[in-house]
Write a protein that holds these residues in place. Structure first.
Motif, PDB file in Angstrom:
ATOM      1  N   ALA A 185      15.177 -16.405 -12.782  1.00 34.56           N
ATOM      2  CA  ALA A 185      16.359 -17.267 -12.877  1.00 34.56           C
ATOM      3  C   ALA A 185      16.580 -18.021 -11.570  1.00 34.56           C
ATOM      4  CB  ALA A 185      17.589 -16.431 -13.233  1.00 34.56           C
ATOM      5  N   ASP A 186      16.445 -17.335 -10.445  1.00 43.80           N
ATOM      6  CA  ASP A 186      16.596 -18.011  -9.149  1.00 43.80           C
ATOM      7  C   ASP A 186      15.564 -19.125  -8.987  1.00 43.80           C
ATOM      8  OD1 ASP A 186      18.758 -16.562  -8.249  1.00 43.80           O
ATOM      9  OD2 ASP A 186      17.536 -15.002  -7.319  1.00 43.80           O
ATOM     10  N   ALA A 187      14.303 -18.817  -9.348  1.00 45.60           N
ATOM     11  CA  ALA A 187      13.238 -19.815  -9.197  1.00 45.60           C
ATOM     12  C   ALA A 187      13.484 -21.027 -10.086  1.00 45.60           C
ATOM     13  CB  ALA A 187      11.880 -19.185  -9.521  1.00 45.60           C
ATOM     14  N   CYS A 188      13.911 -20.798 -11.316  1.00 45.04           N
ATOM     15  CA  CYS A 188      14.136 -21.903 -12.256  1.00 45.04           C
ATOM     16  C   CYS A 188      15.327 -22.756 -11.847  1.00 45.04           C
ATOM     17  CB  CYS A 188      14.339 -21.361 -13.670  1.00 45.04           C
ATOM     18  SG  CYS A 188      12.889 -20.587 -14.406  1.00 45.04           S
ATOM     19  N   ILE A 189      16.404 -22.098 -11.418  1.00 50.27           N
ATOM     20  CA  ILE A 189      17.606 -22.842 -11.035  1.00 50.27           C
ATOM     21  C   ILE A 189      17.332 -23.686  -9.800  1.00 50.27           C
ATOM     22  CG2 ILE A 189      19.973 -22.576 -10.184  1.00 50.27           C
ATOM     23  CD1 ILE A 189      20.196 -20.099 -12.000  1.00 50.27           C
ATOM     24  N   GLN A 190      16.508 -23.193  -8.882  1.00 50.49           N
ATOM     25  CA  GLN A 190      16.190 -23.945  -7.664  1.00 50.49           C
ATOM     26  C   GLN A 190      15.507 -25.263  -7.966  1.00 50.49           C
ATOM     27  OE1 GLN A 190      13.895 -21.443  -5.088  1.00 50.49           O
ATOM     28  NE2 GLN A 190      15.589 -20.055  -4.622  1.00 50.49           N
ATOM     29  N   VAL A 191      14.651 -25.297  -8.964  1.00 46.38           N
ATOM     30  CA  VAL A 191      13.869 -26.510  -9.249  1.00 46.38           C
ATOM     31  C   VAL A 191      14.397 -27.271 -10.458  1.00 46.38           C
ATOM     32  CG1 VAL A 191      11.803 -25.504  -8.234  1.00 46.38           C
ATOM     33  CG2 VAL A 191      12.207 -25.242 -10.680  1.00 46.38           C
ATOM     34  N   CYS A 192      15.552 -26.859 -10.990  1.00 44.93           N
ATOM     35  CA  CYS A 192      16.103 -27.538 -12.168  1.00 44.93           C
ATOM     36  C   CYS A 192      16.593 -28.926 -11.773  1.00 44.93           C
ATOM     37  CB  CYS A 192      17.247 -26.715 -12.763  1.00 44.93           C
ATOM     38  SG  CYS A 192      17.893 -27.400 -14.302  1.00 44.93           S
ATOM     39  N   PRO A 193      16.133 -29.984 -12.425  1.00 43.44           N
ATOM     40  CA  PRO A 193      16.562 -31.345 -12.064  1.00 43.44           C
ATOM     41  C   PRO A 193      17.993 -31.632 -12.509  1.00 43.44           C
ATOM     42  CG  PRO A 193      15.134 -31.407 -13.986  1.00 43.44           C
ATOM     43  CD  PRO A 193      15.164 -29.969 -13.526  1.00 43.44           C
ATOM     44  N   LYS A 194      18.489 -32.815 -12.139  1.00 42.37           N
ATOM     45  CA  LYS A 194      19.854 -33.181 -12.525  1.00 42.37           C
ATOM     46  C   LYS A 194      20.007 -33.200 -14.034  1.00 42.37           C
ATOM     47  CE  LYS A 194      20.821 -35.893  -8.350  1.00 42.37           C
ATOM     48  NZ  LYS A 194      21.190 -37.234  -7.808  1.00 42.37           N
ATOM     49  N   ASN A 195      18.989 -33.702 -14.714  1.00 39.53           N
ATOM     50  CA  ASN A 195      18.977 -33.656 -16.182  1.00 39.53           C
ATOM     51  C   ASN A 195      18.132 -32.454 -16.603  1.00 39.53           C
ATOM     52  OD1 ASN A 195      18.988 -34.064 -18.907  1.00 39.53           O
ATOM     53  ND2 ASN A 195      17.833 -35.978 -18.877  1.00 39.53           N
ATOM     54  N   PRO A 196      18.758 -31.347 -17.036  1.00 34.80           N
ATOM     55  CA  PRO A 196      17.993 -30.134 -17.348  1.00 34.80           C
ATOM     56  C   PRO A 196      16.923 -30.338 -18.414  1.00 34.80           C
ATOM     57  CG  PRO A 196      20.352 -29.667 -17.248  1.00 34.80           C
ATOM     58  CD  PRO A 196      20.206 -31.157 -17.212  1.00 34.80           C
ATOM     59  N   ALA A 197      17.084 -31.350 -19.267  1.00 33.76           N
ATOM     60  CA  ALA A 197      16.087 -31.580 -20.316  1.00 33.76           C
ATOM     61  C   ALA A 197      14.733 -31.962 -19.732  1.00 33.76           C
ATOM     62  CB  ALA A 197      16.571 -32.660 -21.280  1.00 33.76           C
ATOM     63  N   ASN A 198      14.719 -32.412 -18.464  1.00 34.85           N
ATOM     64  CA  ASN A 198      13.465 -32.814 -17.816  1.00 34.85           C
ATOM     65  C   ASN A 198      12.831 -31.674 -17.034  1.00 34.85           C
ATOM     66  OD1 ASN A 198      13.788 -35.447 -18.779  1.00 34.85           O
ATOM     67  ND2 ASN A 198      14.984 -36.049 -16.984  1.00 34.85           N
ATOM     68  N   PHE A 199      13.278 -30.451 -17.240  1.00 33.65           N
ATOM     69  CA  PHE A 199      12.725 -29.308 -16.515  1.00 33.65           C
ATOM     70  C   PHE A 199      11.237 -29.171 -16.801  1.00 33.65           C
ATOM     71  CE2 PHE A 199      11.547 -24.801 -16.379  1.00 33.65           C
ATOM     72  CZ  PHE A 199      11.906 -24.487 -15.087  1.00 33.65           C
ATOM     73  N   ASN A 200      10.442 -28.978 -15.733  1.00 35.98           N
ATOM     74  CA  ASN A 200       8.985 -28.863 -15.842  1.00 35.98           C
ATOM     75  C   ASN A 200       8.576 -27.438 -15.463  1.00 35.98           C
ATOM     76  OD1 ASN A 200       6.253 -29.202 -15.953  1.00 35.98           O
ATOM     77  ND2 ASN A 200       6.116 -30.626 -14.229  1.00 35.98           N
ATOM     78  N   VAL A 201       7.925 -26.735 -16.393  1.00 41.73           N
ATOM     79  CA  VAL A 201       7.547 -25.344 -16.131  1.00 41.73           C
ATOM     80  C   VAL A 201       6.499 -25.239 -15.027  1.00 41.73           C
ATOM     81  CG1 VAL A 201       8.105 -24.566 -18.459  1.00 41.73           C
ATOM     82  CG2 VAL A 201       5.822 -25.433 -17.983  1.00 41.73           C
ATOM     83  N   ASP A 202       5.776 -26.322 -14.764  1.00 36.38           N
ATOM     84  CA  ASP A 202       4.739 -26.283 -13.731  1.00 36.38           C
ATOM     85  C   ASP A 202       5.340 -26.198 -12.326  1.00 36.38           C
ATOM     86  OD1 ASP A 202       1.849 -26.494 -13.085  1.00 36.38           O
ATOM     87  OD2 ASP A 202       2.464 -28.347 -12.088  1.00 36.38           O
ATOM     88  N   ASN A 203       6.638 -26.467 -12.204  1.00 33.70           N
ATOM     89  CA  ASN A 203       7.277 -26.422 -10.893  1.00 33.70           C
ATOM     90  C   ASN A 203       7.596 -25.000 -10.454  1.00 33.70           C
ATOM     91  OD1 ASN A 203       7.193 -29.188 -10.607  1.00 33.70           O
ATOM     92  ND2 ASN A 203       9.234 -29.510 -11.456  1.00 33.70           N
TER      93      ASN A 203
END
Length: 598
Positions: A185-203
């Motif tokens: 959760a910490d890792a995902c929230i850190q790299v979550c963009p302004k528009n969450p729909a554009n979240f990239n799992v490769d990040n």
């Protein structure tokens, strides 16, 4: 004189050596049997109490895992019908990242129901029609089961993310989901963009280091390179970064030179040079003029390399990243100008490094523009578990990559931990698209089965039998979960039906205590995703995850879609025609009197 019959029918049309199977017994039922065998392999790995499989692939590599996607990929399934289920599992893995087990197991279950209907006398077309009606009714039922208010969720709220993510992670690492979910959760929230729909799992990257245990796992806001720095400078803070794809070295010429050595003096001189002379070379002997030119070239090359490195240092860069070789002379001047040098051979890792630092990769060694430079808060070489790694941190902004450092005693354990992290990251991506939830712990499946059975009683045609079998297929989930946990499946399913019949639609299985409980008290929920449509306009909005009482997940939205598609494709096959395989016999099939091993 012998008499031979001329081939007729399909035998006269195809080459000798072909195979032809047709009819219910030879084609349809055998296809169903092959799919059932494959689903039997994966079904026992379903859930947090699922058993591991030990698979050794054709390269003698050992896999010990309960991840169905890995299992079916390494099995090298040859049967054409079973391959359809493998493709369904692969599509599920690519689309969602988890749930391949459910796709294969559910496809095998509905095919088993179809086999029973075929033996009763129903035609495959009638079965497919009934399954289609059952899917449509499933959509209507699922709309009633969505928890009100669950569509509003802050994906940057760690508690809510962990709340929905535990199910996915526990399916791979039962009992360790609390530690892993917090890290993911910490890792995902850190790299979550302004528009969450554009979240990239490769990040969200994973670095596996043997040694230590799960409590030693950490999060790095940046990258972890499993290599040491080149040179003696091992740490740099608040530094600008220059990235060169072509390496940090002098470029070689296209021509080759031949030099004739007459004495030791020329040999010493030659050993100190790189044998490049403005694209010209010696062919016969070294004259005094040639020796002078060679000396000048050695000095000129050294001055040129120093000029380039000095230009990089004057641009403000303190770290140089090379995508290829780092020359000794270039490294010497990097040390002189206090530049830290890293080497990243993988072009994919180099791209991620550029994303992390905001740098622009340059093709060859030259003076970089200020806009081409990246920035890192710190770059340091550290020793973790006996392995030297380079940690690139970028805590302040501009960072789009986060790394989960996993620790474990063996490579097999680390691989399983990585799969659990992958499932959690994909779950975060799914909740960024649609955060609605439905009751978990098999509560949704039993309610679907109960209502679909009631719907089948209202049908008047032969479709009602197919709808009833489709409803019974949902019982596979609570049955498998109970059996894998060592519980009495019949008692559990009977208790679930009794509770749901009395109106308690949120009652599911508590695998720890072996009883049925309200999932709202256990905080076990599934994500609900309604996104894709089938080519025939049948919208398959099905639950994305199926959680157990303590937590597990199977992405059902696409899993049931791919399972139903694969099953209907198998049912539509009435003939199997295989041409003669190309090439000669395999090595293991050659006669004993043939060629030897050499």
């Amino acid at each position: 004189m012998g008499f031979s019959m001329q081939p007729y029918g399909i035998q006269s049309m195809l080459k000798e050596g072909h195979k032809h199977l047709s009819g219910l017994d030879e084609a349809v039922l055998k296809n169903i049997d092959a799919c059932k065998q494959l689903s039997t392999i994966t079904r026992t790995s379903l859930g947090p109490n699922g058993m591991n499989k030990m698979v050794i692939n054709h390269l003698d590599k050992l896999f010990v895992t309960n991840d169905a996607a890995t299992i079916v990929n390494e099995l090298e399934v040859q049967h054409p019908a079973a391959k359809l289920l493998v493709l369904a599992g692969k599509a599920q893995q690519e689309e969602i990242g988890d749930g391949a087990n459910l796709a294969i197991s559910f496809a095998g279950e509905i095919l088993q129901g179809a086999e029973e209907l075929i033996r009763m006398g129903l035609h495959p077309s009638e079965i497919i029609s009934g399954y289609t009606k059952a899917i449509n009714k499933t959509i209507e039922i699922l709309d009633d089961l969505v928890v009100k208010g669950s569509e509003n969720m802050d994906v940057r709220n760690k508690e809510e993310v962990v709340y929905r993510m535990k199910a996915a992670v526990a399916s791979k690492q039962f009992g360790q989901e609390d530690i892993l979910c917090s890290l993911i959760a910490d890792a995902c929230i850190q790299v979550c963009p302004k528009n969450p729909a554009n979240f990239n799992v490769d990040n969200v990257r994973v670095a596996k280091i043997v040694g230590g245990g799960l409590h030693n796992c950490t999060i790095v806001r940046g990258m972890v390179l499993k290599s040491d720095a080149v040179g003696s400078i091992k740490k740099m803070e608040k530094a600008k970064v220059a990235v060169f794809v072509g390496g940090v070295d002098t470029s070689a010429t296209e021509t080759k030179g031949t030099v004739l050595i007459h004495n030791a003096e020329q040999q010493v001189l030659l050993s100190r040079s790189v044998m490049k002379l403005d694209n010209s070379y010696f062919t016969d002997s070294l004259s005094s003029l040639g020796i002078a030119r060679l000396e000048n070239y050695a000095k000129t090359e050294e001055a040129k390399v120093e000029e380039l490195i000095k230009a990089v240092a004057e641009s403000g860069a303190k770290v140089i990243v090379s995508g290829a070789a780092v020359g000794e002379m270039a490294l010497h001047f990097c040390e002189r100008y206090k530049l830290m040098v890293l080497k990243i051979s993988s072009k994919f890792e180099l791209r991620r490094f550029c994303r992390t630092t905001g740098a622009v990769a340059m093709l060859k060694l030259c003076q970089p523009n200020p806009d081409d430079l990246g920035y890192v808060d710190s770059v340091s070489v550290e020793e973790i578990g006996g392995a030297r790694v380079t940690i690139v941190r970028n805590e302040e902004g501009g960072n789009s990559v986060s790394t989960v450092v996993l620790r474990g005693s063996t490579d097999s354990i680390l691989d399983d931990l990585e799969r659990a992290v992958d499932d959690g990251v994909n779950t975060f991506k799914a909740m960024c698209r649609d955060s609605r939830i439905v009751p978990g712990a098999a509560a949704t499946e039993i309610e679907l089965a109960r209502r679909l059975k009631e719907f089948s009683f209202k049908e008047t045609g032969l479709d009602q039998y197919a709808i009833a079998k489709f409803a019974e297929s949902f019982e596979m989930v609570p049955k498998t979960l109970s059996e894998n946990a060592g519980l009495n499946a019949m008692e559990i399913i009977s208790s679930l039906y009794a509770e749901h019949a009395s109106g308690n639609t949120k009652v599911g299985i508590d695998l720890e205590e072996g009883v049925c409980k309200d999932v709202s008290t256990l905080n076990v929920w599934d994500l609900y995703v309604t996104k894709e449509d089938l080519p025939n306009s049948i919208y398959l909005g099905l639950i994305l995850q199926l959680a157990t009482s303590v937590a597990m997940s199977f992405e059902m939205h696409f899993a049931l879609k791919y399972a139903a598609d694969a099953a209907c494709t198998v049912l539509r096959v009435d003939q199997i025609i295989m041409a003669k395989p190309a090439g000669g016999p395999r090595r293991d099939q050659q006669p004993a009197g043939g060629m030897d091993e050499d």
